[in-house]
Motif scaffolding. Structure first.
Motif, PDB file in Angstrom:
ATOM      1  N   THR A  42       0.834  -1.209   0.000  1.00 51.67           N
ATOM      2  CA  THR A  42       0.000   0.000   0.000  1.00 51.67           C
ATOM      3  C   THR A  42       0.868   1.258   0.000  1.00 51.67           C
ATOM      4  O   THR A  42       0.578   2.238  -0.699  1.00 51.67           O
ATOM      5  CB  THR A  42      -0.942   0.004   1.217  1.00 51.67           C
ATOM      6  N   GLY A  43       1.948   1.218   0.768  1.00 50.68           N
ATOM      7  CA  GLY A  43       2.874   2.349   0.799  1.00 50.68           C
ATOM      8  C   GLY A  43       3.532   2.588  -0.546  1.00 50.68           C
ATOM      9  O   GLY A  43       3.701   3.739  -0.973  1.00 50.68           O
ATOM     10  N   LEU A  44       3.907   1.517  -1.238  1.00 50.48           N
ATOM     11  CA  LEU A  44       4.517   1.654  -2.568  1.00 50.48           C
ATOM     12  C   LEU A  44       3.548   2.316  -3.546  1.00 50.48           C
ATOM     13  O   LEU A  44       3.930   3.191  -4.330  1.00 50.48           O
ATOM     14  CB  LEU A  44       4.934   0.279  -3.099  1.00 50.48           C
ATOM     15  N   LEU A  45       2.293   1.874  -3.507  1.00 51.17           N
ATOM     16  CA  LEU A  45       1.295   2.417  -4.426  1.00 51.17           C
ATOM     17  C   LEU A  45       1.019   3.897  -4.150  1.00 51.17           C
ATOM     18  O   LEU A  45       0.930   4.711  -5.077  1.00 51.17           O
ATOM     19  CB  LEU A  45      -0.015   1.623  -4.308  1.00 51.17           C
ATOM     20  N   ARG A  46       0.914   4.258  -2.859  1.00 50.80           N
ATOM     21  CA  ARG A  46       0.509   5.621  -2.503  1.00 50.80           C
ATOM     22  C   ARG A  46       1.672   6.620  -2.537  1.00 50.80           C
ATOM     23  O   ARG A  46       1.504   7.751  -2.999  1.00 50.80           O
ATOM     24  CB  ARG A  46      -0.129   5.619  -1.110  1.00 50.80           C
ATOM     25  N   PHE A  47       2.832   6.188  -2.039  1.00 49.75           N
ATOM     26  CA  PHE A  47       3.911   7.152  -1.825  1.00 49.75           C
ATOM     27  C   PHE A  47       5.034   7.085  -2.858  1.00 49.75           C
ATOM     28  O   PHE A  47       5.746   8.064  -3.062  1.00 49.75           O
ATOM     29  CB  PHE A  47       4.480   6.977  -0.418  1.00 49.75           C
ATOM     30  N   VAL A  48       5.211   5.936  -3.508  1.00 51.19           N
ATOM     31  CA  VAL A  48       6.226   5.822  -4.553  1.00 51.19           C
ATOM     32  C   VAL A  48       5.603   6.094  -5.922  1.00 51.19           C
ATOM     33  O   VAL A  48       6.101   6.916  -6.690  1.00 51.19           O
ATOM     34  CB  VAL A  48       6.896   4.433  -4.534  1.00 51.19           C
ATOM     35  N   LEU A  49       4.495   5.419  -6.209  1.00 55.33           N
ATOM     36  CA  LEU A  49       3.850   5.586  -7.506  1.00 55.33           C
ATOM     37  C   LEU A  49       2.869   6.756  -7.528  1.00 55.33           C
ATOM     38  O   LEU A  49       2.382   7.128  -8.599  1.00 55.33           O
ATOM     39  CB  LEU A  49       3.109   4.287  -7.881  1.00 55.33           C
ATOM     40  N   LYS A  50       2.585   7.307  -6.332  1.00 51.54           N
ATOM     41  CA  LYS A  50       1.701   8.473  -6.217  1.00 51.54           C
ATOM     42  C   LYS A  50       0.324   8.204  -6.815  1.00 51.54           C
ATOM     43  O   LYS A  50      -0.309   9.069  -7.426  1.00 51.54           O
ATOM     44  CB  LYS A  50       2.310   9.706  -6.920  1.00 51.54           C
ATOM     45  N   PHE A 104       8.371  -5.530  -5.478  1.00 53.22           N
ATOM     46  CA  PHE A 104       9.324  -4.442  -5.685  1.00 53.22           C
ATOM     47  C   PHE A 104       9.730  -4.331  -7.150  1.00 53.22           C
ATOM     48  O   PHE A 104       9.918  -3.228  -7.671  1.00 53.22           O
ATOM     49  CB  PHE A 104      10.551  -4.636  -4.800  1.00 53.22           C
ATOM     50  N   ILE A 105       9.878  -5.481  -7.815  1.00 51.42           N
ATOM     51  CA  ILE A 105      10.290  -5.472  -9.227  1.00 51.42           C
ATOM     52  C   ILE A 105       9.253  -4.766 -10.083  1.00 51.42           C
ATOM     53  O   ILE A 105       9.571  -3.880 -10.887  1.00 51.42           O
ATOM     54  CB  ILE A 105      10.516  -6.911  -9.735  1.00 51.42           C
ATOM     55  N   VAL A 106       7.975  -5.171  -9.961  1.00 51.80           N
ATOM     56  CA  VAL A 106       6.944  -4.574 -10.816  1.00 51.80           C
ATOM     57  C   VAL A 106       6.756  -3.096 -10.474  1.00 51.80           C
ATOM     58  O   VAL A 106       6.423  -2.287 -11.349  1.00 51.80           O
ATOM     59  CB  VAL A 106       5.613  -5.347 -10.694  1.00 51.80           C
ATOM     60  N   THR A 107       7.023  -2.718  -9.231  1.00 55.63           N
ATOM     61  CA  THR A 107       6.888  -1.306  -8.842  1.00 55.63           C
ATOM     62  C   THR A 107       8.012  -0.463  -9.431  1.00 55.63           C
ATOM     63  O   THR A 107       7.761   0.547 -10.108  1.00 55.63           O
ATOM     64  CB  THR A 107       6.884  -1.159  -7.306  1.00 55.63           C
ATOM     65  N   PHE A 108       9.268  -0.881  -9.180  1.00 52.68           N
ATOM     66  CA  PHE A 108      10.412  -0.035  -9.533  1.00 52.68           C
ATOM     67  C   PHE A 108      10.922  -0.244 -10.955  1.00 52.68           C
ATOM     68  O   PHE A 108      11.555   0.651 -11.516  1.00 52.68           O
ATOM     69  CB  PHE A 108      11.553  -0.257  -8.535  1.00 52.68           C
ATOM     70  N   VAL A 109      10.676  -1.427 -11.526  1.00 53.23           N
ATOM     71  CA  VAL A 109      11.198  -1.715 -12.870  1.00 53.23           C
ATOM     72  C   VAL A 109      10.148  -1.483 -13.952  1.00 53.23           C
ATOM     73  O   VAL A 109      10.486  -1.108 -15.077  1.00 53.23           O
ATOM     74  CB  VAL A 109      11.729  -3.166 -12.945  1.00 53.23           C
ATOM     75  N   ILE A 110       8.880  -1.670 -13.622  1.00 53.87           N
ATOM     76  CA  ILE A 110       7.823  -1.536 -14.629  1.00 53.87           C
ATOM     77  C   ILE A 110       6.972  -0.288 -14.396  1.00 53.87           C
ATOM     78  O   ILE A 110       6.963   0.645 -15.196  1.00 53.87           O
ATOM     79  CB  ILE A 110       6.913  -2.792 -14.637  1.00 53.87           C
ATOM     80  N   MET A 111       6.251  -0.252 -13.277  1.00 64.14           N
ATOM     81  CA  MET A 111       5.242   0.804 -13.087  1.00 64.14           C
ATOM     82  C   MET A 111       5.841   2.190 -12.876  1.00 64.14           C
ATOM     83  O   MET A 111       5.353   3.178 -13.429  1.00 64.14           O
ATOM     84  CB  MET A 111       4.306   0.431 -11.933  1.00 64.14           C
ATOM     85  N   LEU A 112       6.910   2.286 -12.070  1.00 62.73           N
ATOM     86  CA  LEU A 112       7.476   3.606 -11.784  1.00 62.73           C
ATOM     87  C   LEU A 112       8.086   4.267 -13.027  1.00 62.73           C
ATOM     88  O   LEU A 112       7.785   5.439 -13.314  1.00 62.73           O
ATOM     89  CB  LEU A 112       8.507   3.507 -10.659  1.00 62.73           C
ATOM     90  N   PRO A 113       8.961   3.567 -13.798  1.00 60.64           N
ATOM     91  CA  PRO A 113       9.520   4.225 -14.997  1.00 60.64           C
ATOM     92  C   PRO A 113       8.444   4.672 -15.979  1.00 60.64           C
ATOM     93  O   PRO A 113       8.553   5.750 -16.578  1.00 60.64           O
ATOM     94  CB  PRO A 113      10.411   3.135 -15.615  1.00 60.64           C
ATOM     95  N   ILE A 114       7.408   3.849 -16.162  1.00 60.68           N
ATOM     96  CA  ILE A 114       6.356   4.209 -17.121  1.00 60.68           C
ATOM     97  C   ILE A 114       5.505   5.356 -16.578  1.00 60.68           C
ATOM     98  O   ILE A 114       5.083   6.247 -17.331  1.00 60.68           O
ATOM     99  CB  ILE A 114       5.500   2.969 -17.451  1.00 60.68           C
ATOM    100  N   THR A 115       5.276   5.372 -15.267  1.00 60.30           N
ATOM    101  CA  THR A 115       4.542   6.478 -14.656  1.00 60.30           C
ATOM    102  C   THR A 115       5.310   7.786 -14.815  1.00 60.30           C
ATOM    103  O   THR A 115       4.743   8.831 -15.161  1.00 60.30           O
ATOM    104  CB  THR A 115       4.288   6.203 -13.156  1.00 60.30           C
ATOM    105  N   ILE A 116       6.621   7.737 -14.581  1.00 60.23           N
ATOM    106  CA  ILE A 116       7.456   8.940 -14.725  1.00 60.23           C
ATOM    107  C   ILE A 116       7.498   9.392 -16.184  1.00 60.23           C
ATOM    108  O   ILE A 116       7.387  10.591 -16.490  1.00 60.23           O
ATOM    109  CB  ILE A 116       8.882   8.668 -14.204  1.00 60.23           C
ATOM    110  N   LYS A 117       7.656   8.432 -17.094  1.00 53.32           N
ATOM    111  CA  LYS A 117       7.768   8.760 -18.518  1.00 53.32           C
ATOM    112  C   LYS A 117       6.491   9.394 -19.061  1.00 53.32           C
ATOM    113  O   LYS A 117       6.531  10.355 -19.839  1.00 53.32           O
ATOM    114  CB  LYS A 117       8.110   7.495 -19.309  1.00 53.32           C
ATOM    115  N   THR A 118       5.338   8.855 -18.646  1.00 49.10           N
ATOM    116  CA  THR A 118       4.057   9.322 -19.182  1.00 49.10           C
ATOM    117  C   THR A 118       3.417  10.396 -18.305  1.00 49.10           C
ATOM    118  O   THR A 118       2.519  11.117 -18.757  1.00 49.10           O
ATOM    119  CB  THR A 118       3.065   8.156 -19.319  1.00 49.10           C
ATOM    120  N   GLY A 119       3.871  10.475 -17.035  1.00 54.66           N
ATOM    121  CA  GLY A 119       3.249  11.409 -16.099  1.00 54.66           C
ATOM    122  C   GLY A 119       1.859  10.981 -15.676  1.00 54.66           C
ATOM    123  O   GLY A 119       1.089  11.773 -15.131  1.00 54.66           O
ATOM    124  N   ASP A 120       1.523   9.701 -15.911  1.00 54.11           N
ATOM    125  CA  ASP A 120       0.173   9.208 -15.632  1.00 54.11           C
ATOM    126  C   ASP A 120       0.241   7.901 -14.835  1.00 54.11           C
ATOM    127  O   ASP A 120       0.634   6.867 -15.386  1.00 54.11           O
ATOM    128  CB  ASP A 120      -0.568   8.976 -16.957  1.00 54.11           C
TER     129      ASP A 120
END
Length: 550
Positions: A42-50, A104-120
């Motif tokens: 839950t913390g990863l979703l709310r505070f890392v991926l925003k 952690f892998i799907v958060t930092f390797v997949i979802m976070l880079p794509i979220t940062i790249k697209t801003g969404d």
């Protein structure tokens, strides 16, 4: 003949008990383990991926709860059938839940880079769903291959690489957390240790896990009276947590799954190697359960993980399900069938009613850490206790890649944090970050830190540990032909980056780490030569000697 039939009938008529006193111990232990993972997630979703709370508490967590409930109920059912088939009362269900490494892998390797790249964040969520979509099918297909791999791989190799995971990625973090707040951590650890290892019973049979959590809460909240703030709990935090209350059920997310296919190239690079990781990890855990006395079918286990992960994915959950390390631990503390199903019910209540954050505000995480350390201790010990003593060196060999992977992760995290801090205070220009990081890594060997060695040794640590452990066992047994076969497999896996590499590929045609792949091939050839020499020597020694002429 009639005796055999009667015995079989007796077992089929046997009705396993669904709940035993020991299930309370396992439920509080395993339940808190699951709770910690859900809180971290839950913390990863709310505070890392925003991600917005409406998405986290309204879509993702309800789907996660459904997946985990299906999983825990299925493994309770498998345990019931095994108990019924064998007539035993000590059968323990396999523990399962969200795969922590993959979280952690799907958060930092997949979802976070794509979220940062697209801003969404919604795009990042869709990409995570596609990642799980492919992982699910890899698990289902691999379920039919895994039994053959288990059959040819020695137990010391399977349990040795599992012990490496338990010592590094399961035991170390909770141990460090305990010593950061020893007033709670060490006290709670002692409560658990004297009960689960020392056999001490608490009044009225209260589970040790519950006693530890209760004592941890008393110390944490009591410390606030003296302004110490141990455990980081506050009344304001509890009040804020109640804002997440609400009732949400999982809803289909087919559109989000298929919209994420636009990121397929990025996703497949990690989905395939981590799908293989899942196969090996599940095999290890099934082997661990068998060593503890409960034999489960590998194909059904892997297929079940794939099916429930696919269901969770299609309902909006970007995290994969897996059989957990720890079966011997829950069994040792009395867990049987009921603890697994009870955990599934608990997860649905927590996730559908949005009360996870409330629990996080009430219970100090450091009070739960000793339970995770206990599980890590048991798994590490099992590798040595259930294999021949002479295989101990092979187990230690299987441990080493995980130590390297853990050490590299600590260095990478420290470097990343340092560079971010330097940028934040204005002491480092953005265009210099890469150069500074490269220079820092290049300087590490002068300080005695062989970063490049950690990088190569720790790449694909699960597979690396298994291959090295198997080679070690077969060399000890002087079965050089099988040792050669595993060395050759190591060469192939290394060539394509599944071992000793950070990415899958062919590295421009020469392999991801060509020098290591070549070295494995040379070792395979050398061991094959020894196997032939041994075979010739044995054949000569067995040649009958002609009798002397009279």
């Amino acid at each position: 003949m009639s005796t055999s039939t009667t015995g079989t009938a007796g077992k089929l008529d046997f009705k396993p008990v669904l709940w035993t006193p020991g299930d309370w111990n396992a439920f509080f232990g395993f339940g808190t383990n699951i709770l910690v993972n859900m809180l971290v997630l839950t913390g990863l979703l709310r505070f890392v991926l925003k991600m917005p709370d409406s998405l986290v508490f309204g879509r993702i967590l309800p789907a996660l709860g459904l997946m985990m409930c299906l999983s825990t109920f299925y493994y309770a059912f498998l345990a019931y059938k095994l108990a019924q088939k064998t007539g035993r009362t000590d059968v323990c269900a396999l523990p399962s839940g969200v795969s922590v490494p993959h979280m952690f892998i799907v958060t930092f390797v997949i979802m976070l880079p794509i979220t940062i790249k697209t801003g969404d964040p919604m795009k990042g969520w869709s990409a995570g769903l596609v990642w799980v979509f492919f992982q699910s099918f890899i698990l289902m297909i691999g379920g039919f291959i895994a039994p053959y791999i288990r059959k040819i791989t020695p137990r010391a190799a399977l349990l040795g690489t599992l012990a490496g995971v338990s010592v590094t990625f399961i035991s170390m973090r909770p141990a460090l957390e305990m010593y950061m707040t020893p007033q709670i951590g060490l006290v709670c650890f002692a409560i658990i240790l004297v009960s689960w290892f020392g056999g001490v019973k608490y009044p009225k049979g209260i589970p040790a896990g519950l006693v530890a959590i209760a004592v941890g809460m008393i110390i944490a909240w009591g410390s606030n009276l003296f302004g110490l703030g141990l455990g980081g709990l506050s009344v304001k935090g509890v009040g804020d947590a109640f804002a997440s209350f609400g009732f949400s059920v999982p809803l289909p997310a087919f559109g989000q799954v298929f919209s994420g296919f636009e990121f397929l190239g990025i996703i497949l690079v990690t989905a395939i190697p981590f799908g293989i990781y899942d196969l090996v990890e599940a095999m290890d855990n099934v082997e661990s359960a068998e060593a503890a006395g409960d034999e489960y079918p590998t194909t059904r286990v892997l297929t079940a993980d794939g099916v429930v992960s696919l269901i969770g994915c299609l309902m909006g959950n970007p995290f994969i399900n897996a059989v957990y390390i720890g079966h011997p631990g829950w069994k040792a503390m009395g867990g049987r069938i009921g603890y697994s199903a009870a955990t599934g019910i608990m997860v649905v209540v927590l996730s559908w009613f949005g009360i996870i954050s409330v629990l996080l505000a009430l219970v100090p995480v450091v009070a739960i850490s000793p339970i995770l350390l206990y599980i890590g201790m048991l798994i590490g010990a099992q590798a040595f206790q259930t294999t021949p003593v002479k295989h101990a060196p092979a187990i230690v060999l299987a441990l080493t890649p995980h130590l390297a992977a853990w050490a590299k992760l600590q260095i990478d995290t420290m470097l990343g944090s340092t560079l971010m801090a330097a940028q934040k205070v204005g002491g480092l220009a953005a265009d210099k970050v890469g150069d500074v990081k490269a220079a820092a890594i290049a300087a590490l060997p002068q300080q005695g830190v062989l970063y490049h060695g950690l990088e190569i040794m720790g790449g694909g640590s699960i597979l690396t540990g298994l291959v090295l452990g198997a080679i070690g066992v077969f060399v000890i047994e002087r079965d050089f032909a099988k040792a050669s076969a595993f060395a050759l497999a190591g060469a192939v896996l290394t060539y394509f980056g599944f071992m000793h590499g950070e990415a899958v590929g062919i590295g421009g045609g020469l392999g991801v780490t060509p020098a290591v792949a070549l070295a494995y091939a040379v070792v395979a050839a050398m061991l094959r030569g020894l196997a032939k020499s041994d075979s010739i020597a044995v054949s000569h020694s067995e040649t009958p000697v002609a009798a002397p002429a009279e």
